[in-house]
Design a protein around this motif. Structure first.
Motif, mmCIF file in Angstrom:
data_model
loop_
_atom_site.group_PDB
_atom_site.id
_atom_site.type_symbol
_atom_site.label_atom_id
_atom_site.label_comp_id
_atom_site.label_asym_id
_atom_site.label_seq_id
_atom_site.Cartn_x
_atom_site.Cartn_y
_atom_site.Cartn_z
ATOM 1 N N ARG A 36 0.809 -1.207 0.060
ATOM 2 C CA ARG A 36 -0.018 0.043 0.064
ATOM 3 C C ARG A 36 0.933 1.389 -0.016
ATOM 4 O O ARG A 36 0.470 2.212 -0.753
ATOM 5 N N ASN A 37 1.827 1.228 0.768
ATOM 6 C CA ASN A 37 2.759 2.474 0.921
ATOM 7 C C ASN A 37 3.514 2.714 -0.532
ATOM 8 O O ASN A 37 3.512 3.696 -0.833
ATOM 9 N N SER A 38 3.796 1.611 -1.209
ATOM 10 C CA SER A 38 4.613 1.797 -2.486
ATOM 11 C C SER A 38 3.690 2.084 -3.488
ATOM 12 O O SER A 38 3.934 3.116 -4.281
ATOM 13 N N GLY A 84 2.220 6.082 -2.049
ATOM 14 C CA GLY A 84 2.982 6.897 -1.725
ATOM 15 C C GLY A 84 2.979 7.130 -0.095
ATOM 16 O O GLY A 84 3.494 8.148 0.317
ATOM 17 N N GLY A 85 2.364 6.107 0.384
ATOM 18 C CA GLY A 85 2.053 6.386 1.998
ATOM 19 C C GLY A 85 1.164 5.254 2.589
ATOM 20 O O GLY A 85 0.061 5.053 1.764
ATOM 21 N N VAL A 86 1.282 4.959 3.874
ATOM 22 C CA VAL A 86 0.222 3.892 4.226
ATOM 23 C C VAL A 86 -1.258 4.850 4.327
ATOM 24 O O VAL A 86 -2.386 4.329 4.137
ATOM 25 N N PHE A 87 -0.927 6.045 4.995
ATOM 26 C CA PHE A 87 -2.295 6.851 5.002
ATOM 27 C C PHE A 87 -1.878 8.000 4.214
ATOM 28 O O PHE A 87 -1.646 9.088 4.706
ATOM 29 N N PRO A 88 -2.091 8.090 2.895
ATOM 30 C CA PRO A 88 -2.010 9.219 2.110
ATOM 31 C C PRO A 88 -2.752 10.231 2.183
ATOM 32 O O PRO A 88 -4.029 10.144 2.669
ATOM 33 N N ASP A 89 -2.381 11.603 1.883
ATOM 34 C CA ASP A 89 -3.050 12.743 2.111
ATOM 35 C C ASP A 89 -4.321 12.559 1.027
ATOM 36 O O ASP A 89 -4.137 12.433 0.024
#
Length: 326
Positions: free
Chosen positions: A166-168, A171-176
């Motif tokens: 998910r991060n990959s 661009g983040g585990v909890f993307p803006d």
């Protein structure tokens, strides 16, 4: 980040192009699988055959499921729901048949871990499944030895791999992300107003569960608006109802292992999509109550199996009537 539904749509397209029948068929099959796993789970948890069949039938035809089953985009909730319930069924089977051969038990738990991966790669709200499984072990099967909890290592590995993917991808585990005012007005008020307003929405879900005659495919924007302040009578009533619901959940959790498990299943699958913990992408959607309804069905099954024979007959008649009306 929900890759499995996208892959399934791609397979549908390769098999039949834009013809909608294949997409609807897959949705029906996934829903049927979820119904069967709920039936099997109910029996493993000690429900009588009559109660297990009745709650499975209620889950199968409940009007709240019209959106996820009939709408092709409901594939995400159906895949996650099937994977979630299949994981719990296989996990419970591994505990119930712990005296069987080591290979059989290992196969059951491997299937549970794979089912958790299916659920998590279909919808991120499935991430609390290990919590539900932990309550299952503690309250139903009284698992106490650490070595018997090795299956949770598998759940942990799946969770870590998912978060890395998910991060990959995002661009983040909890993307803006900016929640649309049209889709979720609750995301544009203070946290306190959001939580109290979300409690009112939770009440709407329960009302639709009991009286599903004013359902809508879209509850966005002016359909459900947040409270303007916390001092209004409606806001105070929502807070009181939320407190009473917490007391009821606590009481049910202490009644028996089955009620503790059913309550945990309902809460752990509802909280991530409820706007209570954090703002979501939408204010409300019938599809979001797909898995919480499974927990409620298990509680209904418990009520059918307790009390006098007269009560059991009355309860069964009520459920049969609800199924017929649905």
């Amino acid at each position: 980040y929900r890759p499995l539904p996208m892959i399934s749509f791609g397979i549908n397209y390769l098999a039949g192009g834009s013809n909608p029948y294949g997409y609807h068929l897959v949705n029906l099959l996934l829903h049927s699988g979820a119904v069967l796993t709920l039936l099997g789970l109910g029996r493993l948890l000690g429900l009588s055959p009559v109660a297990a069949w009745l709650i499975a039938a209620l889950f199968a035809v409940h009007p709240l499921h019209a959106e996820p089953v009939a709408a092709i985009v409901g594939r995400m909730d159906l895949l996650a729901g099937f994977g979630f319930q299949a994981c719990l069924y296989l996990h419970a089977a591994g505990r119930r048949y712990a005296g069987a051969t080591r290979q059989r038990v290992a196969l059951l738990f491997t299937g549970a871990i794979a089912s958790y991966a299916i659920a998590l790669l279909s919808k991120e709200s499935a991430i609390l499944l290990p919590v539900v499984a932990l309550v299952l072990d503690h309250r139903i099967f009284s698992v106490k030895r650490i070595r018997e909890l090795r299956v949770f290592l598998g759940y942990g590995i799946v969770t870590i791999v998912y978060l890395l993917l998910r991060n990959s991808a995002l661009g983040g585990v909890f993307p803006d992300q900016v929640e649309s005012l049209v889709d979720n007005p609750l995301a544009h008020v203070s946290p306190a107003l959001r939580v109290v307003s979300a409690l009112r929405v939770a009440g709407l879900y329960l009302r639709h569960t009991i009286w599903p005659f004013d359902l809508s495919p879209d509850y966005c924007y002016a359909e459900i608006l947040p409270f303007e302040n916390l001092r209004s009578m409606a806001a105070l009533a929502a807070m009181l109802a939320g407190g009473l619901a917490l007391v009821a959940a606590t009481w049910l959790g202490r009644r028996s292992g089955l009620t503790a498990f059913g309550s945990t299943l309902g809460l752990c699958t509802f909280l991530p999509v409820s706007n209570i913990l954090f703002p979501g992408l939408t204010v409300m959607g019938d599809r979001l109550f797909y898995l919480p309804l499974a927990g409620i069905c298990l509680l209904v099954g418990w009520t059918l199996d307790v009390g006098s024979t007269r009560w059991k007959r009355f309860g069964a008649m009520v459920v049969v009537l609800a199924i017929a009306v649905s």
